[in-house]
Write a protein that holds these residues in place. Sequence first.
Motif, PDB file in Angstrom:
ATOM      1  N   VAL A   1     -41.166  -5.423 -25.404  1.00 29.71           N
ATOM      2  CA  VAL A   1     -41.138  -5.503 -23.946  1.00 29.71           C
ATOM      3  C   VAL A   1     -39.802  -6.065 -23.456  1.00 29.71           C
ATOM      4  CG1 VAL A   1     -42.165  -6.668 -21.940  1.00 29.71           C
ATOM      5  CG2 VAL A   1     -43.643  -5.678 -23.726  1.00 29.71           C
TER       6      VAL A   1
ATOM      7  N   GLY B   1     -43.317 -10.634 -16.708  1.00 33.04           N
ATOM      8  CA  GLY B   1     -42.802 -10.128 -15.435  1.00 33.04           C
ATOM      9  C   GLY B   1     -41.925  -8.902 -15.574  1.00 33.04           C
ATOM     10  N   VAL B   2     -42.249  -8.064 -16.571  1.00 33.35           N
ATOM     11  CA  VAL B   2     -41.477  -6.850 -16.833  1.00 33.35           C
ATOM     12  C   VAL B   2     -42.328  -5.646 -16.471  1.00 33.35           C
ATOM     13  CG1 VAL B   2     -40.327  -5.471 -18.593  1.00 33.35           C
ATOM     14  CG2 VAL B   2     -40.193  -7.971 -18.679  1.00 33.35           C
ATOM     15  N   ALA B   3     -41.764  -4.677 -15.806  1.00 25.79           N
ATOM     16  CA  ALA B   3     -42.512  -3.473 -15.443  1.00 25.79           C
ATOM     17  C   ALA B   3     -42.929  -2.723 -16.689  1.00 25.79           C
ATOM     18  CB  ALA B   3     -41.670  -2.572 -14.557  1.00 25.79           C
ATOM     19  N   ALA B   4     -44.192  -2.388 -16.782  1.00 28.80           N
ATOM     20  CA  ALA B   4     -44.717  -1.689 -17.978  1.00 28.80           C
ATOM     21  C   ALA B   4     -44.282  -0.225 -17.983  1.00 28.80           C
ATOM     22  CB  ALA B   4     -46.225  -1.781 -17.987  1.00 28.80           C
TER      23      ALA B   4
ATOM     24  N   GLU C   1     -49.385  -3.980 -22.115  1.00 29.80           N
ATOM     25  CA  GLU C   1     -49.683  -4.181 -20.692  1.00 29.80           C
ATOM     26  C   GLU C   1     -49.722  -5.667 -20.349  1.00 29.80           C
ATOM     27  OE1 GLU C   1     -53.417  -3.439 -17.613  1.00 29.80           O
ATOM     28  OE2 GLU C   1     -53.191  -2.123 -19.364  1.00 29.80           O
TER      29      GLU C   1
ATOM     30  N   SER D   1     -46.228  -7.440 -20.823  1.00 30.03           N
ATOM     31  CA  SER D   1     -45.365  -7.058 -19.714  1.00 30.03           C
ATOM     32  C   SER D   1     -45.683  -7.871 -18.462  1.00 30.03           C
ATOM     33  CB  SER D   1     -45.497  -5.561 -19.411  1.00 30.03           C
ATOM     34  OG  SER D   1     -45.045  -4.775 -20.489  1.00 30.03           O
ATOM     35  N   ALA D   2     -46.981  -8.017 -18.168  1.00 28.22           N
ATOM     36  CA  ALA D   2     -47.378  -8.803 -16.994  1.00 28.22           C
ATOM     37  C   ALA D   2     -47.001 -10.272 -17.175  1.00 28.22           C
ATOM     38  CB  ALA D   2     -48.884  -8.666 -16.782  1.00 28.22           C
TER      39      ALA D   2
END
Length: 318
Positions: free
Chosen positions: A194, A315-318, A308, A311-312
């Motif tokens: 990620v 704070g990274v866009a999946a 998923e 990523s959350a």
Amino acid sequence: MKRIVVTGAGGQIGSELVPHLRGLYGSENVLATDLRPLAGPVFEGGPFAPLDVRDGRAFSDLLGSFRADTLIHLAGILSAKGEDQVALAWDVNVNGSVAALEAARERGTTFFLPSSIAAFGPSTPHRDTPQDTLQRPTTIYGVAKVTLELLCDYYHLKFGMDTRGLRFPGLISHQALPGGGTTDYAVHIYYDAVRTGRYTSFIAPGTFMDMMYMPDALDAVVRLLEADPARLAHRNAFNISAMSFDPEGIAASIRRVLPSFTLDYAVDPLRQGIAESWPDSLDCSAAREEWGFAPRYDLDAMTRDMLERVSAKLGVAA
């Protein structure tokens, strides 16, 4: 109503098991213990007490004052870290567990102790490793686990104690990072996938190890604790696993979600040697037959959920 004490509550398993148990049995009925409190839901979401597990008197007093009927003893030093601190690993893992067993015997509590695939060794059959087989581990962590498996069986036979346990494979979690185990790469790979889209593995290609996603591990603990003791022919050290893969296998699963992910290697001889002494795959039929073990996650389902959630978390866009 169960009244449960959990040692090592700040570790990888405890930090997720304690909230899970509190959700099932009520926050007031699950006492978390560790050497010292830390910030977070384990220490803020219910009762907590500091405990050095090697202090048998304090251990027994704690079980008595809490009116515990179940002790889940998770405190310990993991495999790779144990090879750097052999005397300490034996002291905490074995002497601490003997203190826990004695306290549980004095107070009449059910006793749960996790074992590990580290209890096996290079001379153990590596594929479909039987529930009952040759165990000659080559790490202090593994030697301690075999010792404790035998002690738990002994305390059941000698004193009639209700002892129960699982041989955990590598556990993969998005919540708590592991702390010094040989299977740690299977958690870190998701975080690096990620963050950077690449990972450098300290385990060599072609090295298969059994693994399990944490939700299935938590469910297995509860299922075993709730099982009818009359069905438990083995009681302790049940083989459990949900999947077996090598670094290339987990990388391929990640690429099905993140096609640009890359994997390279910088093999750590210590952890590689440990990994090669462990099974490639376990026979889990005893756990299925005696208490209904049934994991829900395979590798791809775990990968999708891990990516998923990591990523959350980052704070990274999946």
